[in-house]
Design a protein around this motif. Structure first.
Motif, PDB file in Angstrom:
ATOM      1  N   ASP A   1       0.835  -1.214   0.000  1.00  0.00           N
ATOM      2  CA  ASP A   1       0.000   0.000   0.000  1.00  0.00           C
ATOM      3  C   ASP A   1       0.863   1.254   0.000  1.00  0.00           C
ATOM      4  O   ASP A   1       0.604   2.230   0.718  1.00  0.00           O
ATOM      5  CB  ASP A   1      -0.953  -0.004   1.196  1.00  0.00           C
ATOM      6  CG  ASP A   1      -1.993  -1.115   1.101  1.00  0.00           C
ATOM      7  OD1 ASP A   1      -2.384  -1.456  -0.024  1.00  0.00           O
ATOM      8  OD2 ASP A   1      -2.388  -1.646   2.148  1.00  0.00           O
TER       9      ASP A   1
ATOM     10  N   THR B   1      -3.500  -4.113  -0.827  1.00  0.00           N
ATOM     11  CA  THR B   1      -4.538  -4.817  -0.076  1.00  0.00           C
ATOM     12  C   THR B   1      -5.917  -4.335  -0.526  1.00  0.00           C
ATOM     13  O   THR B   1      -6.056  -3.259  -1.110  1.00  0.00           O
ATOM     14  CB  THR B   1      -4.376  -4.594   1.435  1.00  0.00           C
ATOM     15  OG1 THR B   1      -4.530  -3.198   1.730  1.00  0.00           O
ATOM     16  CG2 THR B   1      -2.998  -5.046   1.907  1.00  0.00           C
TER      17      THR B   1
ATOM     18  N   LYS C   1      -9.443  -2.644  -0.505  1.00  0.00           N
ATOM     19  CA  LYS C   1      -9.880  -1.403   0.133  1.00  0.00           C
ATOM     20  C   LYS C   1     -11.361  -1.473   0.516  1.00  0.00           C
ATOM     21  O   LYS C   1     -12.157  -2.160  -0.114  1.00  0.00           O
ATOM     22  CB  LYS C   1      -9.657  -0.229  -0.824  1.00  0.00           C
ATOM     23  CG  LYS C   1      -8.217  -0.068  -1.277  1.00  0.00           C
ATOM     24  CD  LYS C   1      -7.293   0.234  -0.117  1.00  0.00           C
ATOM     25  CE  LYS C   1      -5.878   0.543  -0.591  1.00  0.00           C
ATOM     26  NZ  LYS C   1      -5.204  -0.645  -1.182  1.00  0.00           N
TER      27      LYS C   1
ATOM     28  N   ASN D   1     -17.116  -6.246   4.845  1.00  0.00           N
ATOM     29  CA  ASN D   1     -16.942  -4.911   4.267  1.00  0.00           C
ATOM     30  C   ASN D   1     -18.299  -4.222   4.197  1.00  0.00           C
ATOM     31  O   ASN D   1     -19.316  -4.871   3.933  1.00  0.00           O
ATOM     32  CB  ASN D   1     -16.351  -5.051   2.862  1.00  0.00           C
ATOM     33  CG  ASN D   1     -16.244  -3.730   2.129  1.00  0.00           C
ATOM     34  OD1 ASN D   1     -15.226  -3.073   2.189  1.00  0.00           O
ATOM     35  ND2 ASN D   1     -17.294  -3.351   1.405  1.00  0.00           N
TER      36      ASN D   1
ATOM     37  N   ARG E   1      -6.498  -7.383  10.043  1.00  0.00           N
ATOM     38  CA  ARG E   1      -6.300  -6.091   9.370  1.00  0.00           C
ATOM     39  C   ARG E   1      -7.632  -5.351   9.374  1.00  0.00           C
ATOM     40  O   ARG E   1      -8.659  -5.898   8.941  1.00  0.00           O
ATOM     41  CB  ARG E   1      -5.820  -6.279   7.935  1.00  0.00           C
ATOM     42  CG  ARG E   1      -5.621  -4.955   7.179  1.00  0.00           C
ATOM     43  CD  ARG E   1      -5.382  -5.175   5.690  1.00  0.00           C
ATOM     44  NE  ARG E   1      -4.225  -6.017   5.464  1.00  0.00           N
ATOM     45  CZ  ARG E   1      -4.206  -7.070   4.645  1.00  0.00           C
ATOM     46  NH1 ARG E   1      -5.298  -7.411   3.986  1.00  0.00           N
ATOM     47  NH2 ARG E   1      -3.109  -7.784   4.492  1.00  0.00           N
TER      48      ARG E   1
ATOM     49  N   SER F   1      -9.455  -1.710   8.129  1.00  0.00           N
ATOM     50  CA  SER F   1      -9.263  -0.563   7.242  1.00  0.00           C
ATOM     51  C   SER F   1     -10.495   0.328   7.270  1.00  0.00           C
ATOM     52  O   SER F   1     -11.632  -0.160   7.327  1.00  0.00           O
ATOM     53  CB  SER F   1      -9.008  -1.025   5.804  1.00  0.00           C
ATOM     54  OG  SER F   1      -7.920  -1.906   5.726  1.00  0.00           O
TER      55      SER F   1
ATOM     56  N   LEU G   1     -12.112   3.889   5.242  1.00  0.00           N
ATOM     57  CA  LEU G   1     -11.990   4.844   4.136  1.00  0.00           C
ATOM     58  C   LEU G   1     -13.044   5.925   4.340  1.00  0.00           C
ATOM     59  O   LEU G   1     -14.234   5.621   4.484  1.00  0.00           O
ATOM     60  CB  LEU G   1     -12.179   4.148   2.789  1.00  0.00           C
ATOM     61  CG  LEU G   1     -11.850   4.990   1.550  1.00  0.00           C
ATOM     62  CD1 LEU G   1     -11.320   4.107   0.430  1.00  0.00           C
ATOM     63  CD2 LEU G   1     -13.077   5.757   1.045  1.00  0.00           C
TER      64      LEU G   1
ATOM     65  N   SER H   1      -7.744   7.279   4.021  1.00  0.00           N
ATOM     66  CA  SER H   1      -7.833   5.872   4.415  1.00  0.00           C
ATOM     67  C   SER H   1      -6.864   5.595   5.561  1.00  0.00           C
ATOM     68  O   SER H   1      -5.787   6.194   5.655  1.00  0.00           O
ATOM     69  CB  SER H   1      -7.528   4.949   3.236  1.00  0.00           C
ATOM     70  OG  SER H   1      -6.221   5.161   2.747  1.00  0.00           O
TER      71      SER H   1
ATOM     72  N   LYS I   1      -5.293   2.195   7.850  1.00  0.00           N
ATOM     73  CA  LYS I   1      -5.150   0.735   7.921  1.00  0.00           C
ATOM     74  C   LYS I   1      -4.316   0.367   9.133  1.00  0.00           C
ATOM     75  O   LYS I   1      -3.233   0.917   9.345  1.00  0.00           O
ATOM     76  CB  LYS I   1      -4.481   0.191   6.659  1.00  0.00           C
ATOM     77  CG  LYS I   1      -4.345  -1.325   6.638  1.00  0.00           C
ATOM     78  CD  LYS I   1      -3.491  -1.790   5.462  1.00  0.00           C
ATOM     79  CE  LYS I   1      -2.017  -1.488   5.690  1.00  0.00           C
ATOM     80  NZ  LYS I   1      -1.150  -2.032   4.632  1.00  0.00           N
TER      81      LYS I   1
ATOM     82  N   GLU J   1      -2.794  -3.114  11.062  1.00  0.00           N
ATOM     83  CA  GLU J   1      -2.563  -4.536  10.847  1.00  0.00           C
ATOM     84  C   GLU J   1      -1.705  -5.090  11.972  1.00  0.00           C
ATOM     85  O   GLU J   1      -0.694  -4.484  12.346  1.00  0.00           O
ATOM     86  CB  GLU J   1      -1.863  -4.736   9.495  1.00  0.00           C
ATOM     87  CG  GLU J   1      -1.654  -6.156   9.068  1.00  0.00           C
ATOM     88  CD  GLU J   1      -1.034  -6.217   7.684  1.00  0.00           C
ATOM     89  OE1 GLU J   1      -1.784  -6.164   6.684  1.00  0.00           O
ATOM     90  OE2 GLU J   1       0.210  -6.285   7.592  1.00  0.00           O
TER      91      GLU J   1
ATOM     92  N   THR K   1      -0.935   2.551   8.607  1.00  0.00           N
ATOM     93  CA  THR K   1      -0.777   3.388   7.417  1.00  0.00           C
ATOM     94  C   THR K   1      -1.938   4.366   7.323  1.00  0.00           C
ATOM     95  O   THR K   1      -3.113   3.967   7.404  1.00  0.00           O
ATOM     96  CB  THR K   1      -0.726   2.531   6.136  1.00  0.00           C
ATOM     97  OG1 THR K   1       0.321   1.575   6.236  1.00  0.00           O
ATOM     98  CG2 THR K   1      -0.490   3.407   4.916  1.00  0.00           C
TER      99      THR K   1
END
Length: 746
Positions: free
Chosen positions: A112, A156, A158, A184, A224, A226, A228, A238, A240, A242, A300
């Protein structure tokens, strides 16, 4: 001769291109292949429009084929070799880094958009991916840091607004148990979330005749999360997070040649000992438990802001991991050597890029990169010398602490001279500072301060107590120029002239400062590449060709001297060859594909290489050999892949896919000294899968078979420490395995 540049292979490639073109003219109907979009040039582009030798594997392919780690992935990519174990080594076109904690990889790993220079920080990154891109050759402008041999760019999956998810379960050979889940969906009108988690365990794949783990038992956990935030039509943010835990027990190393010690000597410690390369190891845990434990954390934060016809991208990241390993470093049943090592690593990085919209007369990207990191390494060694007729036990403690800080500015601009012809120029300036403290202390076996007798004994074996510190600062400029020319809308020619740079550093394995320097220098490369990318049969087929040559100056090398891996710089090395890959969807059901790579890599000058055991016995003093003109290790001359997939409907709701692939490698050597005893013979591995799909409920059940030919292969081999005498060890890579895999998407 291998020094002649590829006349036969080039002729074959041209002939194959002509044949492909002929097929294109003859074919009347076609079934288009799916478009593959990559971000190799920091823009979303069709892979066939990118003037780089690049391969891409989708996240769907990784999941469906049961590709569980980087080793599996490498089998599908020309001129890529990845070996994981106590250390991960990545080699591209025959070039990579050796076994030393002071090395960063010569093939840059990016996840990423974030640089991961230490292998323990990306062990679980094949979970829930969009794709993996493999860029061959120096990528020193846009990717930058230490990408002298190439780059692996992992994206990865999104978060998105649609509610969706996936559940997967696998059961397989050696008590394989694996489960993963992905969910998601929207958290609000503008915020989307995605969570992926995985748990996996497997028993030893080879047995141990002693009361110690075989090799290798695994137990991995990873999560992980995430987010957005689609703030408005101009801003997207975004985040992230992990976390992973990866545990290993045991090892697949085994003695393959007992040398002058004979099998009878080792049988004193393991009664059923035999020096075969098979499914049985004989490693003891007398001095400590064989284990490898890593915990990693990655964070991140990315933001993309639209500024009219430009986009501004900011990527902020933290990477950290802690590891504790126990390793029987004589790799034999003899209770001789054992090392407990630990690493504590942290890295902060910040990148900012400004990019034009694209598709204009002049397209450009400018950026800034900053990174600082700290590595703490500790090695506690235990040495029981009684089995080699020395009535003593001793120990050592090695500590190493390194701080690194670097920054870079870069720019790449493309002049679109016409719709068919473009010229690109790039430039990167980078500066890096490293400071290191290194210390070796001799101790008694029980951890107490060493007596003069023990210190003298350890000196006889090459261990000298010492303390060193050093600082180095270096800067470099790496330019690039390339062109692309579309002969038609579907056929592109390209050419690249580029440079690469990998910073120098410090050796973590210094035992005697008089014979092994703490510092090693940077390495540089110059590369040229010409290629062809073609889409044929109205999109049903693709054929790509690359011809390359890279010259390395002061190549960083790691050579084993019987006690430790000594690092330094070979004067020169050259890697040249050709790469071809193609795919053809013959009809609605049948697709075939393949790749072939020819590699000619050799040392231009390497006068101070380590010696083999035979050379040492013939030497009257310090032994070095001249490997100038010799082939690099881990550099098979030819590698190839052939794959086929046939899918058909059983009825309205069910379909069946039958797929198989074959992966071939020429023989290659496993160690820097090019000892023929440490080699891997040519092999072909066959994999296959049968997939039953329910299109109505979107689930699939697969039977996966890997290495069905049950090939015995190794990616590491070396002389046994202290017990040199022509004794050698190798590690056994996974043999034949079967797995049942279930995937359900919603």
């Amino acid at each position: 001769m291998r020094s002649e540049f590829l006349p036969k292979q080039l002729a074959q490639a041209i002939a194959l291109t002509a044949l492909s073109s002929g097929i294109a003219i003859a074919q009347e109907s076609s079934f288009a292949l799916e478009e593959v979009v990559v971000t190799a040039q920091k823009r979303s582009e069709n892979i066939q429009d990118v003037p780089i030798s690049i391969s891409a594997v989708s996240g769907a392919k990784i999941a469906e084929a049961g590709i569980k780690d980087m080793d599996d992935l490498a089998a599908y990519v020309p001129n890529l070799d990845i070996s994981t174990g106590n250390n991960t080594q990545i080699r591209m076109r025959g070039l990579g880094s050796g076994l030393n904690k002071g090395f960063e990889q010569s093939v840059g790993m990016y996840i990423d958009g974030v640089y991961h220079g230490r292998d323990r920080s990306y062990r679980g990154s094949l979970l829930d991916l969009e794709r993996v891109e493999v860029l061959r050759g120096p990528q020193g402008i846009l990717f930058g840091k230490n990408t002298i041999a190439g780059a692996i760019n992992i994206a990865t999956a999104k978060p998105s607004s649609d509610f969706s998810g996936e559940l997967g379960f696998s059961l397989g050979s050696d008590e394989l148990r694996k489960a993963h889940a992905v969910i998601n969906g929207s958290l609000s009108d503008t915020v989307y979330g995605r969570v992926a988690l995985m748990g996996s365990s497997q028993d030893a794949q080879i047995d141990n005749s002693l009361a110690a783990p075989g090799g290798v038992e695994t137990d991995d956990r990873m999560i992980r999360a995430s987010l957005l935030w689609d703030a408005n039509e101009d801003l997207e943010v975004s985040l992230k997070l992990e976390q992973g835990r990866f545990e290993r027990a045991g090892t697949t190393y085994q003695v393959t040649d007992s040398g002058v010690y004979t099998d009878a000597y080792f049988a004193q410690f393991a009664p059923s000992f035999e020096s075969n390369f098979d499914e049985l190891t004989h490693i003891d845990n007398t001095l400590g438990e064989q284990s490898e434990n890593t915990e990693s954390d990655n964070l991140t934060l990315s933001a993309v802001y639209s500024l009219g016809n430009h986009s501004l991208t900011s990527t902020t990241a933290y990477i950290g991991f802690e590891s504790q390993d126990g390793l029987d470093t004589d790799f034999s049943p003899v209770p001789l050597l054992f090392n407990e090592t630990s690493q504590d690593f942290s890295q902060f990085s910040q990148e900012i890029r400004l990019a034009s919209e694209g598709g204009e007369l002049l397209d450009y990207i400018i950026g800034f990169y900053y990174q600082n990191s700290n590595l703490k390494y500790r090695d506690l060694g235990r040495y029981n010398l009684q089995p080699i007729a020395v009535p003593a036990r001793a120990g050592s403690i090695k500590t190493f602490d390194q701080d690194s800080e670097s920054f870079a500015v870069f720019s790449e601009a493309t002049w679109n001279v016409s719709e068919a012809f473009s010229v690109t120029a790039g430039l990167r300036y980078a500066s890096e500072t490293k400071e290191a403290d290194s210390e070796l202390s001799i101790i008694e076996f029980n951890g107490q301060a060493a007596s003069p007798a023990t210190a003298g004994l350890m000196q006889a074996f090459g261990y000298f107590a010492h303390q060193q510190d050093a600082k180095r600062r270096e800067s470099n400029i790496t330019p690039l120029i390339k062109f692309s020319y579309f002969l038609t809308d579907d056929v592109m020619f390209y050419g690249t002239a580029s440079t690469g740079f990998k910073s120098g550093g410090f050796n973590t394995e210094v035992l005697n400062p008089a014979t092994s320097p703490l510092e090693f220098d940077n390495e540089k490369s110059k590369a040229v590449e010409f290629g062809l990318k073609s889409t044929l049969l109205d999109g049903a087929a693709q054929f790509n060709l690359a011809i390359f040559r890279t010259e390395f100056e002061d190549l960083q090398v790691s050579g084993y001297d019987g006690l430790a891996f000594i690092v330094g710089n070979a004067a020169e090395a050259t890697s040249q060859g050709i790469e071809m890959d193609g795919m053809w969807r013959i009809n609605e059901n049948l697709t075939i594909g393949g790749s072939y790579a020819y590699l000619d890599s050799s040392y231009g000058s390497y006068a101070n290489a380590p010696c083999t055991f035979v050379q040492k016995t013939q030497s009257q003093g310090v032994c070095e050999q001249d490997l100038s003109g010799q082939t690099l290790h881990y550099a098979p001359e030819s590698t190839a892949n052939l794959n086929i997939s046939y899918e058909f409907d059983l009825n309205e709701d069910y379909s069946l896919e039958l797929a198989a692939d074959a992966n071939y490698s020429d023989d290659f050597l496993l160690q820097t000294d090019l000892d023929p005893e440490d080699s891997q013979e040519a092999f072909t591995k066959f994999n296959a899968r049968i997939v039953l799909r329910n299109t109505a409920s979107d689930w699939e059940l697969s039977l996966l078979g890997k290495n069905l030919s049950n090939e015995y292969t190794a990616n590491n081999g070396v002389d046994i420490p202290l017990l040199e005498g022509g004794t050698h060890i190798k590690n056994t890579l996974p043999l034949r395995s079967l797995a049942l895999q279930f995937l359900s998407r919603f």
